[in-house]
Design a protein around this motif. Sequence first.
Motif, mmCIF file in Angstrom:
data_model
loop_
_atom_site.group_PDB
_atom_site.id
_atom_site.type_symbol
_atom_site.label_atom_id
_atom_site.label_comp_id
_atom_site.label_asym_id
_atom_site.label_seq_id
_atom_site.Cartn_x
_atom_site.Cartn_y
_atom_site.Cartn_z
ATOM 1 N N GLN A 51 0.814 -1.225 0.000
ATOM 2 C CA GLN A 51 0.000 0.000 0.000
ATOM 3 C C GLN A 51 0.842 1.266 0.000
ATOM 4 O O GLN A 51 0.330 2.355 -0.269
ATOM 5 N N CYS A 88 -10.775 -0.354 3.452
ATOM 6 C CA CYS A 88 -9.338 -0.406 3.163
ATOM 7 C C CYS A 88 -8.853 0.997 2.831
ATOM 8 O O CYS A 88 -9.522 1.720 2.081
ATOM 9 N N LEU A 89 -7.692 1.359 3.372
ATOM 10 C CA LEU A 89 -7.143 2.697 3.110
ATOM 11 C C LEU A 89 -6.855 2.893 1.619
ATOM 12 O O LEU A 89 -6.803 4.036 1.153
ATOM 13 N N HIS A 130 -6.904 -9.403 6.622
ATOM 14 C CA HIS A 130 -7.022 -8.365 5.584
ATOM 15 C C HIS A 130 -5.627 -7.952 5.097
ATOM 16 O O HIS A 130 -5.373 -7.885 3.892
ATOM 17 N N GLU A 131 -4.728 -7.683 6.061
ATOM 18 C CA GLU A 131 -3.386 -7.207 5.673
ATOM 19 C C GLU A 131 -2.587 -8.319 4.985
ATOM 20 O O GLU A 131 -1.839 -8.052 4.043
ATOM 21 N N HIS A 134 -3.303 -8.527 1.351
ATOM 22 C CA HIS A 134 -2.583 -7.537 0.537
ATOM 23 C C HIS A 134 -1.254 -8.100 0.010
ATOM 24 O O HIS A 134 -0.805 -7.729 -1.069
HETATM 25 NI NI NI Z 1 -6.407 -2.775 3.041
#
Ligand code: NI
Length: 155
Positions: A51, A88-89, A130-131, A134
């Motif tokens: 990210q 999510c950012l 979640h992470e 990624h």
């Molecule tokens: Ni995310």
Amino acid sequence: MAVLEIITLGDDVLRQETDPVPKLTKKITKLINDMIETMYAADGVGLAAPQVSVSLRLIVVDVGEGPLVLMNPKLVKAFGQELDVEGCLSIPGKQGYVGRSTHIVVEGLSERGKPVRIEAEGLLARALQHEMDHLNGVLFIDRVEDVEDIIEKGV
Ligand code: NI
């Protein structure tokens, strides 16, 4: 420390398979500190290296119990199933219901390069799953049934 730019949906880095962190260096330690600061600045509960445009297996999480750093995390146990809202950012303004394991065990390396084993449930388990997604180029929208636009909901 520095606040890094968080890339958003459409950037290829978010869809790439990431590489293991080869070893703990000063550069990696700086990246970890910058990721933690970036997560807090964005008011997030987790952030993965892709990210911030770094294709490495590194995540930071804080669900209100202080920052947790994991390098090269591996899911070793997962059980239970729970549906809850996630965002999510890297996908601002969107959230949706995602099914996740309720209890998990994750192994990896700490910010000091020491092996750690984390047993997690609830929000921490969800944030870690979640992470870790990624790191494989997977986003919550890939797992969601209905993507709701939180702006349309007036939240
Ligand atoms: Ni995310």
